[in-house]
Design an enzyme around this catalytic site. Sequence first.
Site, short mmCIF file in Angstrom:
data_model
loop_
_atom_site.label_atom_id
_atom_site.label_comp_id
_atom_site.label_asym_id
_atom_site.label_seq_id
_atom_site.Cartn_x
_atom_site.Cartn_y
_atom_site.Cartn_z
N ASP A 74 5.55 12.05 7.46
CA ASP A 74 5.62 13.50 7.31
C ASP A 74 4.21 14.05 7.48
OD1 ASP A 74 8.22 12.97 6.61
OD2 ASP A 74 8.13 13.96 4.65
N HIS A 106 5.55 4.71 8.43
CA HIS A 106 6.58 3.88 9.05
C HIS A 106 6.22 3.57 10.50
CE1 HIS A 106 9.73 4.44 5.81
NE2 HIS A 106 8.80 5.32 5.47
N SER A 113 -3.65 11.61 3.19
CA SER A 113 -4.69 11.40 4.19
C SER A 113 -4.17 11.69 5.60
CB SER A 113 -5.25 9.99 4.10
OG SER A 113 -6.45 9.92 4.82
#
Length: 288
Positions: free
Chosen positions: A96, A153, A256
Amino acid sequence: MSNELATPWEKLKGLSFQCFPHHLISRITYWFTRQPFPFTSSLIKGFIKLFKVDMNDALNGDINSYETFNKFFTRELKTEARPIDQSEHTIVSPSDGRISQFGKIVDKDLIQAKGKTYTLNEFLTASCLSTQEFVDGEFCTIYLSPRDYHRVHMAYDAELLEMIYVPGRLFSVAAYAPKTIDKLFARNERVISIFKCKHGYMASVMVGAVNVAAIEMVWQGLITPPHLSTAVHYNYTDKSIKLHKGDHMGTFNMGSTVVLLFSKDFAKFSENLHVDQAVKMGETIAAN
């Protein structure tokens, strides 16, 4: 993130932040976020309200059940919360966040922000055995804000070849920082994962920042802390570690940036992709 130049206020923040004791602050954060304080639930509720965190997607929606703030911050999502396009020809967002920059690696130069660049050699360092594979390739930088889901991911099916832990500073990576701090992503602490894919090479780089108190990888465990003074290279060519698109590969403990690199002619970004666009993990961002 945008293609605009830094404002005077942003330049002042960038300058002043370089004087901060980044590692000391991050060590304190590491300790604090792992303590089972009696006020942990209140802290989490305040954080959710302040940053407008959507808990509807969380696998565990019971705020009171999180023993520490870090367990809440690194929470898992429901499987159906992030559908993943499993077509062989699509590349998906690994996390995200928001698109900070993307485009062509011109020779060995990557765009950090308007008027600021850094090089592949600076970013991947001399410890990386695969740097040449990304010359004239493509890159995409994704910034994770405090409200975002912080597990990273796989963007594509691949086999892990090598990983490099690179020590460095822990400058902020908030919107103003890439516009004001030269070679930010090549100066911050980071964990570089290099993969061989069916159609080329891919790198997924997890860049640390202040308060990013730890980076974990599923195949190696906790990488940092400790914050070392020299780079560490891990060779996996004889391990046959294969991961599929959408597989969990690593976790930021606090927020981050992720930088994806692709070898030449591997990835073509979606025509509707643009700087400052919000993306979700599993959302298609390119085709091979």
